[in-house]
Each structure stands twice: as C-alpha cells, then as structure tokens.
Write an enzyme that holds these catalytic residues in place. Structure first.
Site, PDB file in Angstrom:
ATOM      1  N   ARG A  51       0.808  -1.216   0.000  1.00  0.00           N
ATOM      2  CA  ARG A  51       0.000   0.000   0.000  1.00  0.00           C
ATOM      3  C   ARG A  51       0.844   1.270   0.000  1.00  0.00           C
ATOM      4  NH1 ARG A  51      -2.394  -3.999   1.667  1.00  0.00           N
ATOM      5  NH2 ARG A  51      -0.563  -4.294   2.980  1.00  0.00           N
ATOM      6  N   THR A  52       1.849   1.322   0.869  1.00  0.00           N
ATOM      7  CA  THR A  52       2.634   2.553   0.987  1.00  0.00           C
ATOM      8  C   THR A  52       3.351   2.857  -0.318  1.00  0.00           C
ATOM      9  OG1 THR A  52       2.944   2.170   3.354  1.00  0.00           O
ATOM     10  CG2 THR A  52       4.425   3.737   2.304  1.00  0.00           C
ATOM     11  N   LYS A  80      26.259  -4.447  -3.020  1.00  0.00           N
ATOM     12  CA  LYS A  80      27.699  -4.369  -3.301  1.00  0.00           C
ATOM     13  C   LYS A  80      28.455  -3.639  -2.190  1.00  0.00           C
ATOM     14  CE  LYS A  80      26.640  -3.996  -8.244  1.00  0.00           C
ATOM     15  NZ  LYS A  80      26.716  -3.120  -9.444  1.00  0.00           N
ATOM     16  N   ARG A 101      11.563   3.937   2.536  1.00  0.00           N
ATOM     17  CA  ARG A 101      11.278   3.029   3.652  1.00  0.00           C
ATOM     18  C   ARG A 101      12.553   2.261   3.962  1.00  0.00           C
ATOM     19  NH1 ARG A 101       6.147  -0.924   4.447  1.00  0.00           N
ATOM     20  NH2 ARG A 101       5.348   1.090   5.109  1.00  0.00           N
ATOM     21  N   HIS A 129       6.041   6.193  11.212  1.00  0.00           N
ATOM     22  CA  HIS A 129       5.446   6.033   9.881  1.00  0.00           C
ATOM     23  C   HIS A 129       4.552   7.250   9.647  1.00  0.00           C
ATOM     24  CE1 HIS A 129       4.156   4.309   6.256  1.00  0.00           C
ATOM     25  NE2 HIS A 129       3.800   3.101   6.647  1.00  0.00           N
TER      26      HIS A 129
END
Length: 315
Positions: A51-52, A80, A101, A129
């Site tokens: 959703r986000t 890497k 995120r 959040h």
C-alpha cells in the site's frame, strides 16, 4: 518556495496538521492534476511494502510526476556494499524528492541530514510512519468530523507498531484518551507512555479484549503482530493470534465507531467484519492516496492557495 522534509509527525503543529488535512481533502475532490509536471519522484524501499509504495507512486503519477526507484534493496548497489549516504546522494542527482522506507530506525532522519532534496519517511523500522499517520488522521477526521476529545483504542502489537507510535505523537494536539490493548510481551513501550504523561495525554492499559472493553471506542485501531520484528519465532507464535476481532464483538459498539487498520492484516480482523458498517480499513487505505499527494506538495513547497487555484485539474 519553501521545501520541507517529512520525517516525523512530531515536527508538525496542530495548525500544520489541519492544513495538510485540508490539502488532502482538496485532492480527494480532484486527485488528477499536473502540479508536479516535470518533477521526478524516487521511491526507495529497502523493506517490503504494498500500500505505501503503490500509493506514493500513484500519488506522484496523479500529480503528473515521473517515478523512479526500487522495491527491493537486492536490486540496488547496497548489495555491493554501498552505504545509505552514498545511495541517497546519488539518487538526489536524479530526483526532486525521495520517499524512503528502511528497516533501521532513524534512517530517514539521517537521510534528511545528508540529502539536498526533501526526504519523506515511508517507515523506519519500529520507529515512525508519518505518512501512514497523516492518512490515519484524515480517516479519523472524515469519520468523526473532528480530531478532538476522542476515545482511541490501539490493539495488538504496540511494542513494534510504528503506526501507533506516530499516532500518539500526532494526537497530542487534540486531547485524546488512548486505551492500549496488548499482551505484556507487546505492550506500549515505556518511552511512549512517558511521552503521554509529559504531554498530558490520558491513557489506560488493558490485556482483555472483548465487546465490553471496546464499547466506548470512537476509533478501534487494530494492528497485526509483526513477525519480521521478532528475533525469537517461539515468542511470535505465542502472541500472533492473541486478539482477533470478529463481528460478534461489535454488539455494544457506538454508532460512530470506526475500525482502522494500517494493513496488511493476517488473522486479527475476521472476514465477517468486512461488511459491517463500522469497518473502515479499506477506505482508510484509499485515503492514503490523497494524504500522500498532500505530502508531496508540502515537501516541494506547493501551497494550499496554489492547489485551490490550480488550473491543471484533469477530470
């Protein structure tokens, strides 16, 4: 043009929160515009999301921006050994704003300190959040007609639940009464209870979860037990199904009560609740589009007056 980061909801005053909710309401009326035409938005998701990520990308597209980024850190140069700082600095060369995120608490704050472009925190570990919080506030405002003087019941994983942590800090401006319903293993961390005491926020704690306990709720905010936050899977198995909301528990609920959930759900809301008039979590997810359109404009210095006078609306 004043640009902003959007790293924590705690930075926002009452007036600024209401200003952003007004923006979201404007975007709900007319979501398709070209306010960000010519802009590039980067979505960097070092942690899984549905959703986000999709609502950030959709918000950017509906505002006319182009979207770059990744949904799996394994496809980036972090595999890497590239540092977060170098990743952020490189992406800043290509984008006007970054929604990120990350699984490490404080990663978004760090990114905001090194990036020359605005950073939007799309969730950092179990910490905050803020974009979810803004859509939660918008959902509460839409269903209750106010943010003031509400009884808000937070249920489930209150230890690792970054959405409930953000909601507590945002609601300090609106005189809520919180009820924390959790097993002791997942109870609200002491730092947030201390935060409530320091800001005059009333709260009660419960371990029982039944129709009598939740009868006075205006908002019933369910959360899933987050398996990915547990280092001991035996502990997860012990608490994963401790609270399950089913339709039979809603017999005493107030008419105005609405059930929210940041999603995804696992077992904590039974499917027989979905058709109940108190259920609001699917509409809540839709509100994420409008809230995140508002966040993009806020971060890029687009004002409410510009939004109201916008001539680029696409019907």
């Amino acid at each position: 043009m004043e640009i902003h980061n959007f790293v924590t909801i705690e930075d926002l005053s009452r007036d600024k929160i209401l200003y952003l909710l007004d923006m979201a309401r404007e975007f709900e009326r007319h979501p398709n515009r070209e306010l960000l035409k010519g802009k590039v938005v980067a979505t960097l998701f070092f942690e899984p999301s549905t959703r986000t990520q999709l609502s950030f990308q959709t918000a950017a597209n509906r505002l006319g921006a182009r979207v770059i980024g990744f949904s799996d850190a394994k496809t980036s140069s972090t595999t890497k050994g590239e540092t977060l700082k170098d990743t952020i600095m490189m992406v800043s060369n290509y984008a006007d704003v970054i929604a990120m995120r990350h699984y490490i608490e404080g990663a978004a704050q760090y990114a905001s300190e090194v990036a020359p472009v605005p950073i939007i925190n799309a969730g950092d570990g179990a910490h905050m959040h803020p974009s979810q919080c803004l859509l939660d506030l918008y959902s509460i405002y839409k269903t209750q007609g106010t943010l003031d003087n509400l009884n808000i019941y937070l249920v489930g994983d209150l230890k690792y639940g970054r959405t409930v942590h953000s909601l507590i800090t945002a609601m300090r401006h609106f005189n809520p009464t919180f009820h924390f319903i959790a097993p002791k293993e997942l109870s609200m961390p002491q730092e947030y209870k201390l935060y409530c005491k320091n800001h005059g926020i009333k709260f009660q704690e419960h371990t029982a979860f039944n129709e009598k306990v939740i009868a006075d709720a205006d908002i019933l905010y369910m959360t899933r037990v987050q398996k990915e936050r547990f280092s001991d899977l035996m502990e997860y198995e012990k608490v994963k199904n401790v609270y399950i909301l089913n339709r039979s528990m809603l017999g005493l609920a107030k008419d105005n009560m609405r059930i929210l959930h940041p999603l995804p759900r696992v077992n904590e809301i039974a499917y027989d609740v979905d058709d109940d008039p108190h259920a609001y979590y699917i509409q809540q997810a839709k509100n994420g589009l409008f809230a995140r359109e508002a966040i993009f404009c806020y971060c890029l210095g687009i004002t409410m007056d510009e939004i109201r006078n916008d001539q680029t609306i696409i019907e």
